[in-house]
Design a protein around this motif. Structure first.
Motif, short mmCIF file in Angstrom:
data_model
loop_
_atom_site.label_atom_id
_atom_site.label_comp_id
_atom_site.label_asym_id
_atom_site.label_seq_id
_atom_site.Cartn_x
_atom_site.Cartn_y
_atom_site.Cartn_z
N ILE A 100 0.85 -1.18 0.00
CA ILE A 100 0.00 0.00 0.00
C ILE A 100 0.89 1.23 0.00
CG2 ILE A 100 -1.94 -1.12 1.15
CD1 ILE A 100 -0.99 0.05 3.79
N HIS A 101 0.49 2.24 -0.73
CA HIS A 101 1.29 3.44 -0.86
C HIS A 101 0.65 4.56 -0.04
CE1 HIS A 101 3.64 1.53 -4.02
NE2 HIS A 101 2.49 1.15 -4.59
N VAL A 102 1.23 4.84 1.11
CA VAL A 102 0.72 5.88 2.00
C VAL A 102 1.68 7.06 2.04
CG1 VAL A 102 0.00 6.44 4.34
CG2 VAL A 102 -0.54 4.20 3.38
N ILE A 103 2.93 6.78 2.40
CA ILE A 103 3.95 7.82 2.45
C ILE A 103 4.25 8.29 1.02
CG2 ILE A 103 6.26 8.43 3.19
CD1 ILE A 103 4.37 7.76 5.48
N GLY A 104 4.09 9.57 0.77
CA GLY A 104 4.31 10.11 -0.56
C GLY A 104 3.09 10.07 -1.46
N ASN A 105 1.99 9.53 -0.96
CA ASN A 105 0.75 9.47 -1.73
C ASN A 105 -0.02 10.77 -1.51
OD1 ASN A 105 -1.74 8.97 -2.86
ND2 ASN A 105 -1.88 6.88 -2.08
N VAL A 106 -0.23 11.53 -2.59
CA VAL A 106 -0.90 12.82 -2.48
C VAL A 106 -2.32 12.67 -1.94
CG1 VAL A 106 -1.76 14.80 -3.80
CG2 VAL A 106 0.49 13.83 -4.32
N GLU A 107 -3.04 11.66 -2.41
CA GLU A 107 -4.43 11.48 -1.99
C GLU A 107 -4.55 11.09 -0.52
OE1 GLU A 107 -6.13 8.66 -4.63
OE2 GLU A 107 -6.09 9.99 -6.37
N ALA A 108 -3.53 10.46 0.02
CA ALA A 108 -3.58 10.00 1.41
C ALA A 108 -2.89 10.98 2.37
CB ALA A 108 -2.92 8.62 1.54
N PHE A 109 -2.40 12.11 1.86
CA PHE A 109 -1.58 13.00 2.68
C PHE A 109 -2.37 13.61 3.84
CE2 PHE A 109 0.69 17.11 3.39
CZ PHE A 109 1.85 16.55 3.89
N ARG A 110 -3.59 14.06 3.56
CA ARG A 110 -4.39 14.66 4.64
C ARG A 110 -4.73 13.63 5.72
NH1 ARG A 110 -8.43 17.76 0.45
NH2 ARG A 110 -6.99 19.45 -0.16
N ALA A 111 -5.07 12.42 5.29
CA ALA A 111 -5.36 11.37 6.26
C ALA A 111 -4.11 11.03 7.07
CB ALA A 111 -5.88 10.13 5.55
N LEU A 112 -2.95 11.05 6.42
CA LEU A 112 -1.70 10.77 7.12
C LEU A 112 -1.42 11.84 8.17
CD1 LEU A 112 0.97 9.16 7.36
CD2 LEU A 112 1.92 10.66 5.59
N LEU A 113 -1.57 13.11 7.80
CA LEU A 113 -1.35 14.19 8.77
C LEU A 113 -2.29 14.07 9.96
CD1 LEU A 113 -0.94 17.32 6.43
CD2 LEU A 113 0.86 16.00 7.55
N THR A 114 -3.56 13.78 9.67
CA THR A 114 -4.56 13.67 10.74
C THR A 114 -4.23 12.52 11.68
OG1 THR A 114 -6.24 14.58 9.25
CG2 THR A 114 -7.01 13.46 11.24
N SER A 115 -3.85 11.38 11.13
CA SER A 115 -3.52 10.23 11.97
C SER A 115 -2.29 10.50 12.82
CB SER A 115 -3.31 8.99 11.10
OG SER A 115 -2.21 9.17 10.21
N VAL A 128 4.90 20.50 -3.17
CA VAL A 128 4.33 21.73 -2.59
C VAL A 128 2.86 21.87 -2.92
CG1 VAL A 128 4.47 24.25 -2.61
CG2 VAL A 128 6.57 22.89 -2.59
N ASP A 129 2.45 21.50 -4.14
CA ASP A 129 1.06 21.68 -4.55
C ASP A 129 0.08 20.95 -3.65
OD1 ASP A 129 1.91 23.24 -6.64
OD2 ASP A 129 1.90 21.62 -8.12
N ALA A 130 0.49 19.83 -3.11
CA ALA A 130 -0.42 19.02 -2.29
C ALA A 130 -0.30 19.33 -0.80
CB ALA A 130 -0.15 17.53 -2.52
N SER A 131 0.71 20.09 -0.41
CA SER A 131 0.97 20.24 1.03
C SER A 131 1.18 21.68 1.48
CB SER A 131 2.21 19.42 1.40
OG SER A 131 3.35 19.88 0.68
N GLU A 132 1.08 22.64 0.57
CA GLU A 132 1.37 24.02 0.96
C GLU A 132 0.27 24.58 1.87
OE1 GLU A 132 4.03 25.76 1.03
OE2 GLU A 132 4.08 27.12 -0.70
N VAL A 133 0.67 25.11 3.02
CA VAL A 133 -0.21 25.83 3.93
C VAL A 133 0.40 27.21 4.16
CG1 VAL A 133 -1.12 23.76 5.04
CG2 VAL A 133 0.95 24.83 5.96
N LEU A 134 -0.30 28.07 4.88
CA LEU A 134 0.18 29.44 5.05
C LEU A 134 1.56 29.50 5.68
CD1 LEU A 134 -3.08 31.29 6.14
CD2 LEU A 134 -1.86 31.52 3.99
#
Length: 226
Positions: free
Chosen positions: A75-90, A170-176
């Motif tokens: 399973i691809h979690v680390i580096g997966n753009v679609e799973a990034f928000r779920a990864l941060l939350t977990s 950056v496109d998938a993870s940029e915050v202020l």
């Protein structure tokens, strides 16, 4: 804002639920053991937390090595753009939920036991006691923390995201905060970085004041008395 909404809906209630479960445990030894275990991740730096998740969920991590060894696809979690928000939350859940329960457990310990006894005499079970005694006792601190969370809504884990930004882009993870860092410190565009930081602080102050007024309308103290 998306990350803030996710963490407000998922992360914020988590310590309340854990505190209620721990409060209901009859064995003090079991409660202390669980508290000790769930408190420990809070004392780890984000570098260690990210490294732990990489060792568990990474391409060559423990879970994927087990899956390969048993003939399953990794399973691809680390580096997966679609799973990034779920990864941060977990990661936030694992690191901070246990520590955040301290405040709620302290408030729960101050609720008058006579209220539980009176509700039991009236025929209230555990669930009705939780709904009519425990949650009303927690309501002031929940509202206070929600107001503070609202003021912090434009700030999400800077260090946590910076450590993993290269993996997803950056496109998938940029915050202020990372925008200020990338454009100000790395890019040397101090004017834009300062403006973003100033606007973020002004918006946060406005949100706190507005939420506090709403709390006063509902009869709660909020951050300060009205």
């Amino acid at each position: 804002m998306i990350l803030t909404a996710i963490q407000t809906v998922i992360v914020f209630p988590a310590p309340i639920v854990v505190a209620l479960v721990l409060h209901s445990l009859l064995s003090n030894k079991l409660r202390q053991l669980v508290q000790t275990i769930i408190y420990l991740p809070h004392f780890m730096s984000w570098v260690i937390v990210v490294a732990v998740f990489q060792q568990v969920l990474g391409g060559t991590g423990m879970i994927n090595n087990w899956l390969r060894g048993h003939g399953y696809d990794p399973i691809h979690v680390i580096g997966n753009v679609e799973a990034f928000r779920a990864l941060l939350t977990s990661q936030v859940l694992w690191k901070d939920t246990g520590w955040a329960t301290i405040l709620f457990l302290a408030v729960l310990s101050q609720i008058d036991r006579a209220l539980y006894e009176a509700s039991a005499v009236d025929g209230a079970g555990r669930w009705r006691q939780t709904w009519h005694v425990t949650l009303p006792g927690l309501k002031p601190i929940i509202i206070l923390l929600l107001i503070l969370k609202l003021g912090d809504s434009l700030t999400v884990g800077f260090e946590q995201i910076v450590l993993q930004q290269q993996a997803v882009g950056v496109d998938a993870s940029e915050v202020l905060d990372t925008y200020v860092y990338n454009n100000g410190i790395l890019g040397g565009n101090w004017g834009v970085a300062a403006a973003v930081g100033l606007v973020k602080s002004a918006v946060a102050l406005a949100l706190v004041l507005s939420a506090n007024k709403i709390a006063h309308r509902f009869g709660e103290e909020g951050v300060y008395r009205g």
